[in-house]
Design an enzyme around this catalytic site. Structure first.
Site, PDB file in Angstrom:
ATOM      1  N   HIS A 211       0.833  -1.298   0.109  1.00 22.70           N
ATOM      2  CA  HIS A 211       0.025   0.026  -0.012  1.00 22.70           C
ATOM      3  C   HIS A 211       0.965   1.205   0.059  1.00 22.70           C
ATOM      4  CE1 HIS A 211      -3.313   2.538   0.936  1.00 22.70           C
ATOM      5  NE2 HIS A 211      -3.728   2.153   1.679  1.00 22.70           N
ATOM      6  N   HIS A 250      -1.402  -1.653  -9.936  1.00 21.19           N
ATOM      7  CA  HIS A 250      -2.636  -0.993  -9.127  1.00 21.19           C
ATOM      8  C   HIS A 250      -4.049  -2.222  -9.134  1.00 21.19           C
ATOM      9  CE1 HIS A 250      -5.639   1.593  -7.139  1.00 21.19           C
ATOM     10  NE2 HIS A 250      -4.347   2.095  -6.675  1.00 21.19           N
ATOM     11  N   ASP A 298       3.108   6.166  -6.567  1.00 21.67           N
ATOM     12  CA  ASP A 298       3.954   6.194  -5.921  1.00 21.67           C
ATOM     13  C   ASP A 298       5.479   6.409  -6.385  1.00 21.67           C
ATOM     14  OD1 ASP A 298       2.738   6.157  -3.376  1.00 21.67           O
ATOM     15  OD2 ASP A 298       2.512   3.967  -3.351  1.00 21.67           O
TER      16      ASP A 298
HETATM   17  N1  COA Z   1       5.837  -5.809 -10.324  1.00 25.44           N
HETATM   18  C1  COA Z   1       5.802  -6.772 -11.000  1.00 25.44           C
HETATM   19  N2  COA Z   1       4.700  -7.481 -11.446  1.00 25.44           N
HETATM   20  C2  COA Z   1       3.466  -7.037 -10.928  1.00 25.44           C
HETATM   21  C3  COA Z   1       3.380  -5.825 -10.040  1.00 25.44           C
HETATM   22  C4  COA Z   1       4.469  -5.102 -10.075  1.00 25.44           C
HETATM   23  N3  COA Z   1       4.510  -4.130  -9.180  1.00 25.44           N
HETATM   24  N4  COA Z   1       2.111  -5.571  -9.645  1.00 25.44           N
HETATM   25  C5  COA Z   1       1.526  -6.756 -10.156  1.00 25.44           C
HETATM   26  N5  COA Z   1       2.212  -7.468 -11.103  1.00 25.44           N
HETATM   27  C6  COA Z   1       2.025  -8.426 -11.631  1.00 25.44           C
HETATM   28  C7  COA Z   1       1.512  -9.819 -10.809  1.00 25.44           C
HETATM   29  O1  COA Z   1       2.760 -10.478 -10.736  1.00 25.44           O
HETATM   30  C8  COA Z   1       0.589 -10.566 -11.385  1.00 25.44           C
HETATM   31  O2  COA Z   1       1.404 -11.195 -12.645  1.00 25.44           O
HETATM   32  P1  COA Z   1       0.963 -12.596 -13.005  1.00 25.44           P
HETATM   33  O3  COA Z   1      -0.619 -12.379 -13.569  1.00 25.44           O
HETATM   34  O4  COA Z   1       1.763 -12.813 -14.361  1.00 25.44           O
HETATM   35  O5  COA Z   1       0.797 -13.583 -12.048  1.00 25.44           O
HETATM   36  C9  COA Z   1      -0.285  -9.205 -12.210  1.00 25.44           C
HETATM   37  O6  COA Z   1       0.465  -8.400 -12.364  1.00 25.44           O
HETATM   38  C10 COA Z   1      -1.495  -9.054 -11.513  1.00 25.44           C
HETATM   39  O7  COA Z   1      -1.028  -8.640 -10.237  1.00 25.44           O
HETATM   40  P2  COA Z   1      -1.721  -8.625  -8.622  1.00 25.44           P
HETATM   41  O8  COA Z   1      -0.776  -8.771  -7.417  1.00 25.44           O
HETATM   42  O9  COA Z   1      -2.743  -9.979  -8.802  1.00 25.44           O
HETATM   43  O10 COA Z   1      -2.656  -7.592  -8.573  1.00 25.44           O
HETATM   44  P3  COA Z   1      -3.371  -6.887  -7.360  1.00 25.44           P
HETATM   45  O11 COA Z   1      -4.498  -6.220  -8.082  1.00 25.44           O
HETATM   46  O12 COA Z   1      -3.614  -7.804  -6.508  1.00 25.44           O
HETATM   47  O13 COA Z   1      -2.179  -5.862  -6.834  1.00 25.44           O
HETATM   48  C11 COA Z   1      -0.760  -4.342  -6.379  1.00 25.44           C
HETATM   49  C12 COA Z   1      -2.117  -4.531  -6.992  1.00 25.44           C
HETATM   50  C13 COA Z   1      -0.697  -2.816  -5.938  1.00 25.44           C
HETATM   51  C14 COA Z   1      -0.915  -5.049  -4.710  1.00 25.44           C
HETATM   52  C15 COA Z   1       0.429  -4.837  -7.038  1.00 25.44           C
HETATM   53  O14 COA Z   1       0.310  -4.264  -8.285  1.00 25.44           O
HETATM   54  C16 COA Z   1       1.647  -4.575  -6.359  1.00 25.44           C
HETATM   55  O15 COA Z   1       2.077  -5.300  -5.510  1.00 25.44           O
HETATM   56  N6  COA Z   1       2.366  -3.436  -6.681  1.00 25.44           N
HETATM   57  C17 COA Z   1       3.538  -3.037  -5.934  1.00 25.44           C
HETATM   58  C18 COA Z   1       3.403  -2.343  -4.731  1.00 25.44           C
HETATM   59  C19 COA Z   1       2.824  -0.842  -5.018  1.00 25.44           C
HETATM   60  O16 COA Z   1       3.411  -0.158  -5.883  1.00 25.44           O
HETATM   61  N7  COA Z   1       1.791  -0.547  -4.313  1.00 25.44           N
HETATM   62  C20 COA Z   1       1.283   1.065  -4.408  1.00 25.44           C
HETATM   63  C21 COA Z   1       0.058   0.821  -5.042  1.00 25.44           C
HETATM   64  S1  COA Z   1      -0.493   2.485  -5.148  1.00 25.44           S
END
Ligand code: COA
Length: 355
Positions: A211, A250, A298
């Site tokens: 987050h 996201h 971010d």
């Molecule tokens: N880097 C690399 N791969 C990423 C990624 C990232 N930052 N965010 C998502 N992915 C990939 C996942 O590995 C997944 O890939 P796959 O389908 O090949 O397994 C796919 O994209 C979907 O990701 P998922 O984690 O299921 O999406 P979500 O909606 O649950 O997660 C977040 C959203 C924000 C938790 C996730 O994008 C993340 O962890 N981002 C990094 C942290 C961040 O920047 N947070 C700030 C948010 S404002």
């Protein structure tokens, strides 16, 4: 039980309640009470938008003045609070912010006052924490506006002419419907606990790296990226190890985070030749090409704060000091039309057995 409803893990795309505060919208724009957040960031002060979020309408001149007076007259820390921070010397400012906020004194029952106390004091707690833990020079809040005062506490004085860039970022950080920290706050509020306790739950949730905690990790990888090849290698390596790259992806914005694009253009105006800005764009382009994942707010927020001379220790506190106004609005909305939030779980443990 026959009336159980199964929903996807993480509640992705599950509508759990209604809100009139903000929406990420069908148009892909983030709207605050109907207004585009990016338009508000362009044309309104932080206090105007905070008032809009909390009270549902833009303030007139008298309302704005009264709101500012209330906030600014509470911008002071008592000696006991400072003493606790002096003893703790907690290096994780967000941890301190969460703990010290939970100790804020308030009169029982007056929700509005509890929120004003927290909203006014958070920037001071952040600055004083850094002073206690790192010996950061302690300054008095200066200026006529909330973001200007906050800027004077945490940013480089040489960058003072850019304080409005911080204000814009804080406006965009202010509210985001049922994000994880706001949802945590609403769960707490639904038990009818007090606002200080509910905000403590929200802060604890905001702190996590998926987050708000994401922005602190962005700068360290950007500083190692000098050209397109570095960007490619970095992305390839992380993806090969199946590691997440902070500042990307996201839950709601699958194609574009409007806040990220706005902050990027703000940076282009004031810091187009900043090496970290250039690195961020290189990683953004390659990440999109390779994985189709857009940058989230971010990524560019971390670069902007770095450019403004705001140390990394303050990145998450800046987010918290902005988002608390959103939490305020959600607390009111939850308790005014309350239903205890208490979902059910699918049990996967052992069958009933004799001891
Ligand atoms: N880097 C690399 N791969 C990423 C990624 C990232 N930052 N965010 C998502 N992915 C990939 C996942 O590995 C997944 O890939 P796959 O389908 O090949 O397994 C796919 O994209 C979907 O990701 P998922 O984690 O299921 O999406 P979500 O909606 O649950 O997660 C977040 C959203 C924000 C938790 C996730 O994008 C993340 O962890 N981002 C990094 C942290 C961040 O920047 N947070 C700030 C948010 S404002």
């Amino acid at each position: 039980m026959s009336d159980e409803i199964k929903v996807p893990r993480g509640l992705a795309n599950v509508v759990v309640d209604s809100t009139a505060i903000a929406t990420t919208g069908s148009t892909g724009n983030l709207l605050y009470r109907g207004y585009r957040a990016v338009d508000l960031a362009d044309r309104k002060s932080f206090e105007d938008v905070a008032y809009l979020i909390v009270y549902g309408k833009l303030p007139d001149e008298a309302e704005l003045k009264a709101f500012r007076n209330k906030l600014f007259s509470n911008m002071v820390l008592d000696d006991d609070t400072k003493r606790i921070m002096d003893i703790l010397k907690e290096k994780d400012i967000m941890r301190n912010l969460r703990s010290i906020t939970s100790l804020i004194k308030y009169r029982n029952g007056d929700f509005n006052e509890m929120f004003i106390q927290m909203e006014a004091k958070l920037p001071l707690i952040a600055a004083y924490s850094a002073h206690a833990a790192y010996g950061e020079h302690l300054r008095e809040p200066e200026g006529e506006y909330f973001a200007e005062k906050f800027f004077s506490l945490i940013a480089s004085p040489e960058k003072k002419k850019y304080w409005k860039s911080l204000e814009k970022l804080m406006i965009l950080y202010m509210e985001h419907e049922f994000n994880a920290s706001t949802f945590a706050l609403r769960v707490a509020a639904s038990t009818l606990t007090d606002p200080v306790s509910a905000v403590t739950a929200a802060m604890a949730t905001l702190k996590g790296p998926l987050h708000g905690g994401a922005n602190s990790e962005v700068l360290s990888y950007l500083s190692g990226i000098k050209n397109e090849e570095d960007a490619r290698n970095f992305v390839e390596e992380k993806l090969a190890k199946k590691e997440k790259i902070m500042g990307f992806g996201h839950r709601v914005y699958k194609k574009k985070d409007p806040r990220a694009q706005y902050v990027k253009e703000e940076l282009r105006k004031i810091a187009h030749d900043d090496p970290k800005f250039i690195a961020a764009e290189l990683v953004e382009n390659y990440m999109f090409e390779k994985k189709g994942l857009p940058a989230n707010v971010d990524l560019f927020a971390a670069v902007l704060m770095d450019f403004l001379g705001i140390k990394e220790i303050y990145n998450l506190p800046v987010f918290a000091c902005s988002r608390i106004f959103g939490w305020n609005a959600h607390y009111i909305e939850q308790v005014e039309n309350n239903k205890l939030i208490r979902p059910a779980a699918e049990y996967t443990g052992p069958e009933e057995r004799d001891l």
